[in-house]
Design a protein around this motif. Sequence first.
Motif, short mmCIF file in Angstrom:
data_model
loop_
_atom_site.label_atom_id
_atom_site.label_comp_id
_atom_site.label_asym_id
_atom_site.label_seq_id
_atom_site.Cartn_x
_atom_site.Cartn_y
_atom_site.Cartn_z
N ASN A 86 12.09 -10.48 -10.66
CA ASN A 86 12.87 -9.55 -11.60
C ASN A 86 13.10 -9.99 -13.11
OD1 ASN A 86 13.55 -7.30 -9.96
ND2 ASN A 86 14.67 -8.46 -8.61
N ARG A 87 13.53 -11.58 -12.99
CA ARG A 87 13.57 -12.03 -14.21
C ARG A 87 12.43 -12.34 -15.18
NH1 ARG A 87 12.92 -16.52 -16.53
NH2 ARG A 87 12.30 -17.79 -14.83
N VAL A 88 11.47 -12.38 -14.35
CA VAL A 88 10.32 -12.64 -15.03
C VAL A 88 9.63 -11.24 -15.73
CG1 VAL A 88 7.85 -13.23 -14.89
CG2 VAL A 88 9.52 -14.78 -14.01
N TRP A 89 9.86 -10.14 -14.99
CA TRP A 89 9.24 -8.92 -15.39
C TRP A 89 10.30 -8.24 -16.34
CZ3 TRP A 89 8.22 -6.80 -9.77
CH2 TRP A 89 6.96 -7.27 -9.33
N VAL A 90 11.40 -8.59 -16.41
CA VAL A 90 12.59 -8.04 -17.39
C VAL A 90 12.34 -8.64 -18.68
CG1 VAL A 90 14.96 -7.91 -17.81
CG2 VAL A 90 14.18 -7.17 -15.73
N THR A 91 12.14 -9.88 -18.58
CA THR A 91 12.10 -10.69 -19.87
C THR A 91 10.69 -11.04 -20.55
OG1 THR A 91 12.08 -12.89 -18.81
CG2 THR A 91 14.33 -11.93 -19.17
N THR A 92 9.65 -10.90 -19.96
CA THR A 92 8.41 -11.13 -20.20
C THR A 92 7.48 -9.94 -20.53
OG1 THR A 92 8.47 -12.96 -18.91
CG2 THR A 92 6.33 -12.60 -19.89
N PRO A 93 6.96 -10.00 -21.82
CA PRO A 93 6.21 -8.76 -22.13
C PRO A 93 4.99 -8.70 -21.27
CG PRO A 93 7.21 -9.68 -24.35
CD PRO A 93 7.48 -10.52 -23.12
N ASN A 94 4.26 -7.61 -21.10
CA ASN A 94 3.08 -7.37 -20.33
C ASN A 94 3.64 -7.02 -18.88
OD1 ASN A 94 1.19 -7.77 -22.53
ND2 ASN A 94 1.30 -10.04 -22.22
N PHE A 95 4.54 -6.82 -18.74
CA PHE A 95 5.12 -6.42 -17.55
C PHE A 95 5.90 -5.01 -17.58
CE2 PHE A 95 4.69 -10.92 -16.58
CZ PHE A 95 3.61 -11.00 -15.34
N CYS A 96 5.70 -4.30 -18.65
CA CYS A 96 6.32 -2.97 -19.02
C CYS A 96 6.99 -2.17 -17.87
CB CYS A 96 5.80 -2.62 -20.26
SG CYS A 96 4.34 -1.87 -20.17
#
Length: 136
Positions: A86-96
């Motif tokens: 959840n943290r990775v997807w919310v804060t890292t572009p390319n997981f929009c």
Amino acid sequence: MDYLKNRANTPSFKGLDSTDFHSWVEVDGVKLDYPTKLLMKQSFFGTKKLKYVEFGEDIQAKLQEKWRENYQYKVEQLQNTDIDYNRVWVTTPNFCFYRAFIMYDRLVAKKVKNVKIKYGSLGFIQSDGTTYYEFG
């Protein structure tokens, strides 16, 4: 570089099986997306001026269904790991598309109204007024 820049001067939908698109959440028409500074870093032509172009309603519904299923599958795969997806997807572009579902679900759980996930193209407006579409 001009060759690259000229290849992406119009928004495009490359089909349901393509991941070349952008996704964001809107609440009463207000876009909730990654910070512009992060988005800019994803492109050779990133600028502070963004342009969003939504795909048609028929495509929105199809992408929603396809990526919701994909999102749920990925969550099931990662649930019993040490990865804070959840943290990775919310804060890292390319997981929009994953970020959009997380944000959407959180807002709906809080009973926020008029929440929508949007799919389309995201471009960076250049100093000469043209737009470079990095995503879609």
